[in-house]
Design an enzyme around this catalytic site. Sequence first.
Site, PDB file in Angstrom:
ATOM      1  N   LYS A  69      -7.600 -15.634 -10.466  1.00  0.00           N
ATOM      2  CA  LYS A  69      -7.845 -15.080  -9.145  1.00  0.00           C
ATOM      3  C   LYS A  69      -9.227 -15.518  -8.654  1.00  0.00           C
ATOM      4  O   LYS A  69     -10.211 -15.442  -9.383  1.00  0.00           O
ATOM      5  CB  LYS A  69      -7.768 -13.545  -9.202  1.00  0.00           C
ATOM      6  CG  LYS A  69      -7.406 -12.897  -7.888  1.00  0.00           C
ATOM      7  CD  LYS A  69      -7.027 -11.440  -8.058  1.00  0.00           C
ATOM      8  CE  LYS A  69      -6.526 -10.853  -6.743  1.00  0.00           C
ATOM      9  NZ  LYS A  69      -6.201  -9.429  -6.856  1.00  0.00           N
ATOM     10  N   GLU A 108       4.049   4.221  -7.255  1.00  0.00           N
ATOM     11  CA  GLU A 108       3.799   5.464  -6.531  1.00  0.00           C
ATOM     12  C   GLU A 108       4.808   6.553  -6.877  1.00  0.00           C
ATOM     13  O   GLU A 108       4.449   7.728  -6.993  1.00  0.00           O
ATOM     14  CB  GLU A 108       3.816   5.198  -5.021  1.00  0.00           C
ATOM     15  CG  GLU A 108       2.631   4.418  -4.498  1.00  0.00           C
ATOM     16  CD  GLU A 108       2.752   2.920  -4.705  1.00  0.00           C
ATOM     17  OE1 GLU A 108       1.783   2.192  -4.415  1.00  0.00           O
ATOM     18  OE2 GLU A 108       3.834   2.465  -5.148  1.00  0.00           O
ATOM     19  N   ARG A 167       6.243   5.558  -0.043  1.00  0.00           N
ATOM     20  CA  ARG A 167       7.201   5.041  -1.016  1.00  0.00           C
ATOM     21  C   ARG A 167       7.654   6.139  -1.987  1.00  0.00           C
ATOM     22  O   ARG A 167       8.584   5.939  -2.762  1.00  0.00           O
ATOM     23  CB  ARG A 167       6.579   3.880  -1.802  1.00  0.00           C
ATOM     24  CG  ARG A 167       5.931   2.829  -0.919  1.00  0.00           C
ATOM     25  CD  ARG A 167       5.397   1.666  -1.705  1.00  0.00           C
ATOM     26  NE  ARG A 167       6.445   0.700  -1.955  1.00  0.00           N
ATOM     27  CZ  ARG A 167       6.264  -0.452  -2.582  1.00  0.00           C
ATOM     28  NH1 ARG A 167       5.086  -0.744  -3.067  1.00  0.00           N
ATOM     29  NH2 ARG A 167       7.252  -1.286  -2.768  1.00  0.00           N
TER      30      ARG A 167
END
Length: 647
Positions: free
Chosen positions: A307, A393, A421
């Site tokens: 990254k 979640e 969600r």
Amino acid sequence: MTVFAMPSDLGGIAVKAAEGGTMEKRILDCIDSPVNLKVLSDDDLAILADEIRHEIIDVTSRTGGHVASSLGAVETILAVHSLIDSPEDRFLFDVGHQSYAHMLVTGRLKEFSTLRQFHGLSGFPKPDKNAHDVHPSGHASDSLSVACGLAHARDLRGSHEKIVALIGDASLAGGMALEALNDIGQARTPLVIILNDNEMSISRPVGALAKHLGMVRTKKQYRQGRDDMQDFIERSLGRPGKALVDLGRNAKESLKQFVIPDAMMFEQLGIVCTPPVDGHNIPELKRAISAALQAQCPVLVHVVTRKGYGYAPAEHEPSRFHGTGPYDVATGKPLKKDVNNLTFTQAFSKALIQEAEKDSRIVAITAAMIDGTGLRPFADRFPKRCFDVGIAEEHAVGMASGLAFGGMKPVVALYSTFAQRAIDQMIINNALPQADVVFAIDRAGLVGDDGPTHHGMFDLSYLRMIPGMQVLAPSDEAELAHALHTALSLKGPCALRYPRGEAPGAAIPLHPQELEPGVSRLVREGSDCAILAFGRMVAIAQEAAELLAQKNIGCRVVDMRWVKPLDEDAVLSAAECGLVVTLEDNVVSGGAGQGVVSALSDHCVHVDTLVLGLPDGFVEQGSVSKLFEELGLDAEGVAHSIQNALR
């Protein structure tokens, strides 16, 4: 000055350099479609990757953006687009944070400088804006389900387009992605999953799958395990499988790259998995992806990337460069804004630690957002009382109910757009049994630059509909501390929602008070109209009242504090002013304003009402102040709407 030679196929155009010499035009300047990539050599693609990184860094240093993830995925995106025929073939992104290189090679170079700006280029794929964007990816873990549907549709039509989905290692752990993997494995329909394994989500990923991928990347293998994997791939894929095996044999340290089949969950699901491939080596990427595209079964290409690759500050601080504002290119340091006050998130963080120091039962939960939700200081202070469950979640909210049943006081910190969600778990696991759980809903209302997939436009609507859910909307730091203290003392589930960004500047009280449920706070007196404001809109209501006062219109302003239960006494009192105005940063449909109108109707009170909030539609990206102005929800717009209503 670096000089890049143009491949003859694209017809390089020499231009005068500032120093008086000549410099070939960038390859990137000649790319207006992925089809252009097919004439480039691997060396040309490597040069293009560098140019794309320079462009991303140059633009995002001014606009902000998702830097680290996009820098890490450049070579993977170029490799895919050089092998498929987009948009006939479909290339999907999970979340969309890593899609900047895709945008730059699909005709959006000229508008890239407007990234995340008002009326500019969205930072996420938008299929209504560009044919190469397959779906509006902004939430994690959904790409594999969409890819599976596209593959089924292709098979039903009898067509032959390729389906490729790029998903990160953190997103792969999301429940929706695991459900899709299960279905893809049993359906056996051909598609390619590229796992971008960069060992990072926004924060470092957690959980068993992350550990599994770490083992796959690093474990030394025995010859028999390697040979078994080679035989398996060759049997499953035939000639393309042979290419994958050759890739593994020729790759550096190939013994480390092949994995024991019994350790591979993907193989057990029915999905052929390649050995790890260097995600910054274009020839290796192309060989692996090309072989996978020829297979007549689902294949997962395991790509290992870094990254922030190519930009040292982003490599060293990938979490900060996941989503950043403008920054200095040379140092990577953010360009400081004139911010004097705490953000709402920081105020929540301080208030939560203050409460937790007094009550050892308080625990915190988040879903891969420990930094974004302000829980990092809490985790440092109480490491055993903070749980980051990854991109999950539903699990976070379900687990919170179990903690409550076990005698703890869980606080679940989620962004508004991601909390939606877990609506089912809020209803069944928490509201139905009246579990004592606090939901700290961050980034409520408009969030700005990330646009429609990230605005927290719906939380008041979905929270209000849940039986037994209590909802607070604090208007400043002090009110937030009072709201949190109150929520922790209540029986049953309670949510407090607050926006992104700087708070008004109120001091956080050392001893927060318990707010009486359903009781508001009068901020300003007035008799010509009354504004019942929720959360951060209280400040805008006060500004609008000042503007109206200059026109001799007396406007009462009430900080409603509670969305549920509603202060019906304040509502009925407001009706005496002749015009009742509600002001919220939530969609009007099902929101707090409709709750006020319903309360007036229940009491058979007939009065003029003006419900101000977000429209029945999706709001684009842009600064929050600009968006409020555009929607007529800034002070001037609110005052203008009230004047028109009074006329």
